[in-house]
Design an enzyme around this catalytic site. Structure first.
Site, mmCIF file in Angstrom:
data_model
loop_
_atom_site.group_PDB
_atom_site.id
_atom_site.type_symbol
_atom_site.label_atom_id
_atom_site.label_comp_id
_atom_site.label_asym_id
_atom_site.label_seq_id
_atom_site.Cartn_x
_atom_site.Cartn_y
_atom_site.Cartn_z
ATOM 1 N N ASP A 1 3.306 4.306 -5.338
ATOM 2 C CA ASP A 1 3.462 5.751 -5.208
ATOM 3 C C ASP A 1 4.732 5.945 -4.368
ATOM 4 O OD1 ASP A 1 3.258 8.480 -5.176
ATOM 5 O OD2 ASP A 1 1.158 8.544 -4.545
HETATM 6 C C1 BGC Z 1 2.462 11.620 -5.630
HETATM 7 C C2 BGC Z 1 2.421 11.002 -7.018
HETATM 8 C C3 BGC Z 1 3.666 11.381 -7.763
HETATM 9 C C4 BGC Z 1 4.876 10.919 -6.977
HETATM 10 C C5 BGC Z 1 6.203 11.250 -7.643
HETATM 11 C C6 BGC Z 1 3.746 11.338 -4.899
HETATM 12 O O1 BGC Z 1 3.853 12.141 -3.768
HETATM 13 O O2 BGC Z 1 1.375 11.162 -4.876
HETATM 14 O O3 BGC Z 1 1.288 11.434 -7.700
HETATM 15 O O4 BGC Z 1 3.645 10.820 -9.040
HETATM 16 O O5 BGC Z 1 4.872 11.570 -5.708
HETATM 17 O O6 BGC Z 1 6.443 12.609 -7.602
#
Ligand code: BGC
Length: 758
Positions: free
Chosen positions: A232
């Protein structure tokens, strides 16, 4: 590109190139290596629309992305219980990605809705792992049919936003397997997502990014995952051990810092170069898979996808109450539409999933030209305080109409990535509005826009409740078609709605202490808890009404007795007994009434959605294998079925079981014995093999009632047969042995135990 070709490319890469391949080139792209013809690949959020950012990248949905189509969020798509429909939605998203040059869309998000308060519940599917994994699988199948990858997320046990980057989800082995891993398992095994996104949090103390057990042993070893794992955004905690544990791609770019750590570790012999090569090969495999199947003819047809978003929204709405058949409403009747969300629907949540919608259709947009519908704003969004003028205007309007429809729910500021709700209530001003309108207008219907359960203190005062969830940019049109009967509602709740937050099983422990979040409710999440406690809930898991009615025939079983290595099929005929065409979700639960293990009363093991015209009958069949009857046994660290009776229960909600059939399942696995001198005697008495060996050694009939027993003896009478039984049963073997009047030695007993323990 096949494995040999990939390996050949990896062999040509320098150590530095390989290290840089393991982190993003920027916020949204993988690294390119031009001299070897390795292209960059773009990834984008996800999950229910395309959030493609060109400039000003951020992972919290703050800056604009391209104009796109917002489909219903996970909370709603799960309520559809319609796999084919969600696959169609996935295919549309895949086509959009192809048109925009995006190789992986960051979703689906399958984390279990442990508490109604989790800020991202709107993105997630269910409190039930089977629903979560089936719906995720459906979406993955659709997206990937267009040769675009998915990233099932957030792996693992990321069930709250509070301290999400440091908290540790403390979960026992069985609960992890039966609930939290299971939400991913089916989708990973069946639909083979191209990538998995590892979560920020820790699991039992170890960061998800560094968790070899989950990222490698389970994901790849047990489930056969063959794509790459990405972090993530910012979830990498210690690059080299993370890589070793199975985290292949770090996102976004670390600005080269972590790449250098990898290079140093290889040079100093702290990291095997094969580990790096393996990660690079996995990443390249996907980069080339996408590149080789680029569809240059793909078009992002926003208007067409808006129509699909409406079709999906029609099935994500759940009719929760319909007293006196208040719905559907008459198209010609004087009706008051009340509440801000009638004109400006709340249709998506905040954070990384936030879509820049190319258009939004509100319910008011659809009816304002009809002439018989009026509108009043009723409340100010995002505040608790009542605006007296807006309230009075709404009440006056409602009084004059034949019926009032109030569009209420949770404001944007309540549901977002990054934080959790602090309570389960709607804003006070909305609750007050509903109460005041219902007091003057008996025909009041409430349409709800929210991504997670809310308390409904007014539920008994209104005649109709339609849960529209966060239904995407076309939700207004879908709601109007349901309100006026063009569409028959067919969604079911993928989660329980408790009366109040305090009823929820995680309530005592939610958010944890500091960074320690103990999941002490264990497997008793959602309906698994409410059903076991026989607790009244506002609306149960799996519940949802229709404008028509359905009847279930007596089901037929393919066998009454099976071994757990076999399967059993149950078939049931479902008939539409009403006067409108409608869709029914048939739910199959399995119950283990004689289990010696602490288990939920019933667990969902199958569902199917069928459409029936009036009078029509269709057969639905479910085939169950070992897993449907099993629990996770922590002794053998595997799924295990206890031999015994199981009830297959079919119904239209977890609290409305129409029919049930019994099947006997015999285990093909013998659990290991761990008998010692401390084993209670009763345990041995239940084991015929043990009794066969022990009985001859001991005089074990001394507590059995003898024919000539002197029952006139007052003391003997006081010791009832039951008491004697219990005393015997719970006496450790060493105690029972002392009754054997010296006729047997401890060594003899130990030999028997050793033999039994095998
Ligand atoms: C989120 C993810 C997301 C990623 C990219 C993170 O803050 O938890 O779900 O895909 O950012 O935007």
């Amino acid at each position: 590109m096949n494995r040999e070709e990939l390996k050949a490319i990896v062999a040509k890469m320098t150590l530095e190139e390989k290290a840089s391949m393991c982190s993003g080139a920027d916020f949204w792209h993988t690294e390119a290596v031009e001299r070897l013809g390795i292209p960059a690949m773009m990834v984008s959020d996800g999950p229910h629309g395309l959030r493609k950012q060109d400039q000003e990248a951020d992972n919290l949905g703050v800056n604009d992305s391209i104009k796109a189509v917002c489909f219903p969020a996970g909370c709603g798509t799960a309520a559809s219980f319609n796999r084919e429909l969600i696959t169609e939605m996935g295919a549309a998203l895949g086509e959009e990605c192809q048109a925009e040059g995006v190789g992986v869309i960051l979703g689906p998000a399958v984390n279990i809705k442990r508490s109604p308060l989790c800020g991202r519940n709107f993105e997630y599917y269910s409190e039930d792992p089977y629903v979560a994994s089936e719906m995720a699988g459906a979406l993955i199948a659709g997206v990937q049919s267009k040769n675009v990858g998915t990233s099932i997320k957030h792996f693992l046990a990321n069930n709250q936003e509070h301290r999400r980057m440091s908290s540790s989800s403390e979960i026992d082995e069985r609960t992890l397997r039966e609930i939290y891993l299971a939400a991913f398992e089916g989708a990973v095994k069946k639909e083979k997502p191209w990538t998995v996104m590892c979560s920020y949090n820790r699991i039992n103390g170890t960061y998800a990014a560094q968790n070899k057990e989950t990222l490698t042993d389970i994901l790849r070893g047990e489930w056969g995952f063959d794509g790459f794992v990405m972090s993530d955004w910012g979830a990498v905690n210690d690059r080299v051990p993370d890589l070793e544990a199975g985290l292949d791609l770090e996102m976004p770019s670390s600005g080269g810092v972590n790449d250098r750590l990898i290079v140093e570790a290889v040079k100093e012999g702290r990291l095997k170069e094969e580990v790096l090569d393996r990660a690079v090969e996995r990443i390249l495999n996907i980069v080339f898979r996408y590149e080789e199947s680029r569809d240059k003819t793909a078009v992002f047809d926003r208007d067409k996808d808006h129509e699909l978003a409406k079709k999906v929204a029609e099935e994500t709405c759940v009719l929760l109450k319909n007293e006196d058949d208040i719905l559907p409403l008459e198209e010609k009747a004087e009706i008051a539409f009340i509440g801000k969300y009638a004109a400006k629907p709340r249709y998506q949540g905040g954070g990384s999933s936030h879509i820049n919608s190319h258009k939004v259709t509100s319910a008011w947009d659809c009816v304002k030209d009809w002439g018989n519908i009026s509108y009043a704003e009723g409340f100010r969004d995002d505040v608790d305080e009542t605006d007296e003028a807006l309230l009075t205007e709404a009440v006056e309007l409602a009084k004059k109409a034949k019926a009032a429809v109030i569009f209420a729910g949770l404001p944007d500021s309540f549901e977002s990535e990054g934080f959790d709700r602090t309570h389960m209530r709607m804003p006070d001003c909305q609750n007050e509005l509903i109460g005041r309108v219902a007091a003057v207008q008996p025909n009041t219907v409430v349409v709800l826009h929210n991504g997670s359960p809310i308390e409904m203190p007014w539920a008994d005062q209104v005649k109709g409740i339609l849960e529209a969830y966060l239904g995407g940019q076309a939700v207004g049109a879908a709601v109007v078609d349901i309100l006026f009967g063009k569409v028959n509602p067919s969604g079911k709740l993928p989660e329980s709605f408790p009366y109040q937050l305090e009823d929820n099983p995680s309530y005592l422990y939610f958010l944890g202490e500091g960074d320690k979040v103990e999941y002490r409710e264990g497997v008793f999440v959602g309906y698994r808890y409410y059903d076991k406690k026989k607790m009244a809930v506002r609306f149960p898991f799996g519940f949802g009404l229709s404008y028509t009615t359905f009847a279930y025939s007596e089901p037929k079983l393919s066998a009454e007795r099976i071994r757990d290595t076999d399967t059993v099929t149950i078939r049931v005929d479902v008939t539409n007994t009403g006067s409108r065409t409608g869709k029914e979700v048939v739910e199959l639960y399995v119950s283990a009434p004689d289990s010696k293990v602490i288990r939920p009363v019933r667990e969902l093991r199958g569902f199917d959605k069928i459409e029936l015209s009036p009078g029509e009958t269709k057969m639905v069949s479910f085939t169950l294998d070992k897993r449907a009857f099993a629990y996770w046994n922590t002794d053998i660290h595997d799924w295990h079925v206890e031999s015994g009776r199981y009830l297959l229960q079919i119904g239209s909600s977890s609290r409305d079981i129409a029919i049930e059939q019994e099947v006997y399942v015999e285990s093909a696995t013998k659990l290991p014995r761990h008998y010692t001198m401390d084993t209670p005697f009763g345990d041995l008495m239940n084991d015929p093999e043990a009794m066969k060996l022990l009985a001859p050694l001991m005089k074990i009939d001394f507590l059995e009632k003898k024919e000539d027993e002197d029952t006139t003896d007052a003391a003997a009478e006081a010791i009832s047969a039951d008491m004697k039984d219990a005393m015997m049963k719970y006496m450790p073997l060493r105690g029972a042995f002392s009754f054997a009047s010296g006729s047997v030695t401890p060594q003899q007993i130990q030999e028997v135990l050793d033999k039994l323990n095998g």
